[in-house]
Design an enzyme around this catalytic site. Structure first.
Site, PDB file in Angstrom:
ATOM      1  N   ASP A  95      41.854  28.107  44.483  1.00 52.81           N
ATOM      2  CA  ASP A  95      41.906  28.006  42.994  1.00 52.81           C
ATOM      3  C   ASP A  95      41.962  29.266  42.253  1.00 52.81           C
ATOM      4  O   ASP A  95      42.209  29.105  41.033  1.00 52.81           O
ATOM      5  CB  ASP A  95      40.502  27.347  42.475  1.00 52.81           C
ATOM      6  CG  ASP A  95      39.287  28.257  43.086  1.00 52.81           C
ATOM      7  OD1 ASP A  95      39.589  29.304  43.728  1.00 52.81           O
ATOM      8  OD2 ASP A  95      38.265  27.732  42.848  1.00 52.81           O
ATOM      9  N   HIS A  96      41.861  30.544  42.910  1.00 59.81           N
ATOM     10  CA  HIS A  96      41.993  31.636  42.420  1.00 59.81           C
ATOM     11  C   HIS A  96      43.485  32.361  42.198  1.00 59.81           C
ATOM     12  O   HIS A  96      43.538  32.910  41.402  1.00 59.81           O
ATOM     13  CB  HIS A  96      41.275  32.683  42.871  1.00 59.81           C
ATOM     14  CG  HIS A  96      39.726  32.754  42.575  1.00 59.81           C
ATOM     15  ND1 HIS A  96      38.819  31.215  42.765  1.00 59.81           N
ATOM     16  CD2 HIS A  96      38.745  33.747  42.127  1.00 59.81           C
ATOM     17  CE1 HIS A  96      37.484  31.704  42.332  1.00 59.81           C
ATOM     18  NE2 HIS A  96      37.549  33.027  41.848  1.00 59.81           N
ATOM     19  N   ASP A 160      31.036  32.659  46.130  1.00 61.96           N
ATOM     20  CA  ASP A 160      31.171  32.869  44.787  1.00 61.96           C
ATOM     21  C   ASP A 160      30.200  32.747  43.939  1.00 61.96           C
ATOM     22  O   ASP A 160      29.350  31.950  44.358  1.00 61.96           O
ATOM     23  CB  ASP A 160      32.372  31.843  44.353  1.00 61.96           C
ATOM     24  CG  ASP A 160      32.955  31.950  42.846  1.00 61.96           C
ATOM     25  OD1 ASP A 160      33.997  32.344  42.749  1.00 61.96           O
ATOM     26  OD2 ASP A 160      32.187  31.709  41.961  1.00 61.96           O
ATOM     27  N   ARG A 448      31.969  34.156  31.927  1.00 60.67           N
ATOM     28  CA  ARG A 448      31.838  35.523  31.691  1.00 60.67           C
ATOM     29  C   ARG A 448      33.154  36.229  30.548  1.00 60.67           C
ATOM     30  O   ARG A 448      33.952  35.477  30.407  1.00 60.67           O
ATOM     31  CB  ARG A 448      32.101  36.397  33.007  1.00 60.67           C
ATOM     32  CG  ARG A 448      30.994  36.033  33.943  1.00 60.67           C
ATOM     33  CD  ARG A 448      31.123  36.771  35.431  1.00 60.67           C
ATOM     34  NE  ARG A 448      30.002  36.597  36.099  1.00 60.67           N
ATOM     35  CZ  ARG A 448      29.903  36.242  37.235  1.00 60.67           C
ATOM     36  NH1 ARG A 448      31.118  36.346  38.308  1.00 60.67           N
ATOM     37  NH2 ARG A 448      28.757  36.011  37.845  1.00 60.67           N
ATOM     38  N   SER A 643      30.324  38.936  39.740  1.00 61.65           N
ATOM     39  CA  SER A 643      30.659  38.017  40.775  1.00 61.65           C
ATOM     40  C   SER A 643      30.329  38.422  42.276  1.00 61.65           C
ATOM     41  O   SER A 643      29.612  39.620  42.381  1.00 61.65           O
ATOM     42  CB  SER A 643      32.208  38.321  40.955  1.00 61.65           C
ATOM     43  OG  SER A 643      32.943  37.574  42.259  1.00 61.65           O
ATOM     44  N   ARG A 645      31.886  39.113  44.661  1.00 64.13           N
ATOM     45  CA  ARG A 645      32.884  39.630  45.540  1.00 64.13           C
ATOM     46  C   ARG A 645      32.492  40.873  46.454  1.00 64.13           C
ATOM     47  O   ARG A 645      31.927  41.901  45.919  1.00 64.13           O
ATOM     48  CB  ARG A 645      34.244  39.904  44.689  1.00 64.13           C
ATOM     49  CG  ARG A 645      33.920  41.144  43.731  1.00 64.13           C
ATOM     50  CD  ARG A 645      34.919  41.279  42.787  1.00 64.13           C
ATOM     51  NE  ARG A 645      35.053  40.238  41.795  1.00 64.13           N
ATOM     52  CZ  ARG A 645      35.609  40.101  40.637  1.00 64.13           C
ATOM     53  NH1 ARG A 645      36.040  41.277  40.272  1.00 64.13           N
ATOM     54  NH2 ARG A 645      35.658  39.014  39.760  1.00 64.13           N
TER      55      ARG A 645
END
Length: 755
Positions: A95-96, A160, A448, A643, A645
């Site tokens: 999806d990213h 995520d 965000r 995030s 990440r």
């Protein structure tokens, strides 16, 4: 038929006895959060009471979810773990890596071509190791998880930060780094500090223009971006049960913006309705059988102040629609006060874009309510003054919304329908004119709104609102527009008002979809080959990080002293950099390029102590690495906010940064640093931040006796020859100290393969 039904049956069969044992041990009624935590202990039935905010505890999550950007590194790590198959149900969602530009019909084929190598890699790894694979266009991970995998009382982790969305279905769903996911997929327990508990009592009922999104916008204003750190937020009360399941998901989703470990709601009829509507009547039946265990005990809801560390009460009947921003999701402004605040602060009133979607607000109900505004605007002779974009949450939502005419209504209002993907929310938006860096305002239903996040323009003022409010403001083209009180001029010159939104919680004709986009893994993936080209610039197999050398660290150069907000977007930007998420060396070229240097107020411009010249942060760090010199990064409050990440931890590790010293950490980032064998330290005295000088060479002492709860000493060797000693704290337990010594948690997993 639900996915992984046998796993859910097992969880539910164990819950009653484990909860009763925990209740007997603790000697008091339990919150829902405690029930789920104590029923997922790695030790099984609880044998001791864990202290909130103090005890490190091992848990066994029920499942793992990964999105394509973070899945690359998670799966590259899992490939090193030596396991033939994942130990718990796991999924990957693409999806990213899909840029929003011209609309879904052109953007999705382009993404499939541009990122074919990465999608093929993720698909083949998933096929080999027994992981469910959701293809590009299938939808946004958290919406797809809510529709297919989330279940009341369960525990899941995801790579995520918005994994927390599944709290809308009564789960404890927690965002983690890829190394944590790797542990759980390898069959190991997952460690978490036992959280504190924040209770939010919702009274009354939402009405008019107010939406579930306004609940979390209000909570963010109360708690700020760090007020939920180390805590789980549990919502309850008549206001909670009056909201839809997807509305609850929206509230839980943005709990990530207050730093909360996760958020959740007790099981109720709205969740049952959603389970049945999404083809999981069997899960609803199972949940109904243990309903009393999927809510807090009645005594908790009757006297919440006795059971939560903090209690907030919000009357939904009095709640006003909010707009949060710009540049931070906790700057909450009621819509009635926006004109005054905008004029006072110089925020541009003209709105250029209205964007609906993201994992936060892309459900059928969200689109339905926003479409009701679009439909009456058309009927009343209004057009959008701002550009308008829609990202449906999943192919199932998109297909159903298209069948029911919702998407047609949006396109009639000149909206652009983007792919079922994250798009602008994560910076995957090729916005025309953004490169000019002009001051402008956008409104969106995302979570965000950090500087540069949506379009790369530091001068884009982004405000967060509900989908229906975004639709109204896009039509007005004015940030100060209050649809409750203000009128608009239509194409006949008449004054007209927009009526409050309405919509269907669930589609009246039921959900429908032709191809949801799911690809099941091979029953036996042992013969599947996973190929990574050694010349690829998108993918790179990982080499193990080096173990600690067994000595104190001396002569570390100060790489950067970051000033103010330093989120994971500042440490490892998304947007165009997402293409390198599977190539550690290439993506390391974005390390800390968004952080503001305390000494010159510039980004990506730091002093190289070897040459005395200024240059980009990554290039400066590479120069230190080439000389075998370690370095240290210094930061401010809530360092690593945002995030999950783990690239923000892996990049400094890869380039030779040895320690990160800050006033305070965001939870996920601190854990990611630990997992990668880094030192994450905090000032014992926050004022010592001011003692760090640009030309400092720094020693870290006490590592040879590194132990839990024992501070370390830093020696600041200043350029003028003077020295200062400061104390620094850490939160490492014995297991985490072993991660540091071994050079990272993955090295320990690898060493234990076959042991």
């Amino acid at each position: 038929m639900a996915f992984d039904l046998e796993m859910i049956k097992k969880v539910y069969s164990l819950m009653p006895q484990r909860i009763e044992a925990a209740k007997k041990l603790i000697g008091k009624p339990l919150t829902l959060t405690e029930k789920i935590l104590y029923s997922h202990l790695d030790e099984g039935t609880a044998t001791k009471v864990y202290e909130r905010g103090v005890s490190y505890v091992d848990f066994n999550p029920d499942r793992v979810a990964m999105q394509d950007a973070t899945a690359q590194m998670a799966l590259l790590q899992f490939m090193q773990a030596g396991r033939p198959k994942v130990a718990v149900p796991s999924t990957v969602h693409c999806d990213h890596l899909i840029t929003a530009k011209e609309g879904a019909t052109k953007d999705l084929p382009f993404a499939n071509k541009e990122s074919k190598e990465v999608f093929d890699f993720l698909g083949s790894v998933s096929n080999k190791y027994g992981i469910g694979f959701w293809k590009p266009g299938a939808g946004i991970i958290h919406q797809v998880v809510l529709e297919n995998y989330a279940f009341p009382g369960g525990m899941m982790i995801g790579t995520d930060s918005h994994t927390v969305n599944a709290g809308g279905l009564g789960m404890l769903a927690i965002g983690v780094g890829g190394a944590d996911a790797c542990d759980v997929m390898a069959g190991l327990p997952w460690e978490l500090k036992f959280p504190k508990l924040i209770g939010v009592k919702l009274t009354g009922k939402l009405n008019g223009w107010t939406a579930p999104k306004d609940v979390i916008l209000k909570v963010a204003g109360i708690l700020t971006v760090k007020g939920g750190t180390g805590a789980i937020v549990e919502y309850f009360g008549e206001g909670a049960t009056s909201m839809s399941c997807t509305g609850k998901g929206t509230i839980c989703n943005m709990g990530a913006e207050i730093g909360a470990t996760t958020s959740t709601f007790g099981y109720d009829e709205s969740m049952e309705r959603y389970l049945r509507a999404t083809g999981r009547a069997d899960v609803a039946d199972l949940a109904n059988g243990i309903k009393q265990h999927l809510n807090a005990d009645p005594e908790v809801y009757a006297s919440p102040e006795k059971y939560f560390d903090q209690v907030i009460e919000i009357n939904l009947s009095e709640l006003e629609p909010h707009l949060n921003g710009p540049f931070t999701p906790d700057l909450a402004t009621p819509v009635s006060k926006m004109k005054e605040e905008a004029e006072k602060n110089g925020w541009p009133l003209k709105v250029e874009w209205g964007l609906i979607g993201s994992c936060t607000n892309s459900s059928y109900e969200d689109l339905s309510r926003a479409a009701s505004i679009a439909k009456q605007a058309i009927a009343k002779g209004l057009v959008t003054k701002a550009e308008f974009g829609i990202n449906p949450g999943s192919e199932q939502v998109r297909y159903t919304a298209d069948r029911d005419g919702l998407l047609g209504t949006f396109t009639d209002l000149n909206a652009k329908i983007f792919t079922n993907a994250c798009g602008p929310c994560i910076g995957m938006w090729d916005r025309v004119g953004a490169e000019k860096k002009e001051k402008n305002t956008i409104v969106h239903s995302f979570n965000r709104n950090f500087a540069k996040r949506a379009d790369g323009n530091p001068n884009t003022f982004a405000f967060v609102a509900s989908p229906e409010m975004v639709a109204a403001i896009a039509i007005a083209g004015d940030l100060s527009f209050n649809p409750i009180t203000d009128s608009l001029i239509n194409d006949k010159g008449e004054k007209v008002k927009l009526d409050p939104p309405f919509g269907d919680e669930l589609p009246t004709k039921g959900f429908a979809v032709e191809d949801a986009g799911f690809q099941a893994p091979a029953a036996d993936g042992s013969a599947v080959q996973v190929a990574v080209s050694p010349t690829s610039d998108r993918l790179q197999l990982l080499d193990p990080f080096s173990a600690w050398e067994g000595t104190d660290l001396k002569g570390l150069k100060l790489l950067i002293k970051a000033k103010g907000k330093c989120t994971t977007d500042h440490i490892s930007m998304a947007g165009p950099w997402l293409k390198y998420r599977g190539h550690l060396d290439n993506i390391s070229n974005n390390m800390l390029i968004g952080a503001v240097n305390f000494f010159n107020d510039k980004t990506d411009d730091v002093k190289n102590q070897l040459t005395g010249t200024y240059g980009p942060v990554p290039a400066t760090q590479r120069a230190y690495k080439a000389q075998g010199i370690g370095s240290i990064v210094v930061g401010d409050e809530n360092y690593g906010e945002g995030s999950s990440r783990e690239h923000a931890a892996m990049e400094p590790r890869h380039l030779g940064v040895r320690a990160v010293l800050v006033k305070s950490f965001a939870r996920i980032h601190e854990t990611n640093l630990k997992k990668q064998g880094m030192l994450g330290l905090t000032f014992a005295n926050k004022d010592d931040y001011n003692k760090i000088q640009e030309d400092d060479s720094i020693d870290i002492l006490g590592l040879t006796t590194f132990a839990p709860n024992v501070p370390l000493t830093l020696v600041l060797n200043h350029k003028d020859g003077s020295k200062e000693e400061i104390k620094v704290n850490h939160s490492y337990n014995e297991q985490q100290i072993e991660w540091f010594k071994s050079g990272g948690a993955l090295n320990i997993i690898r060493a234990n393969v076959g042991a």
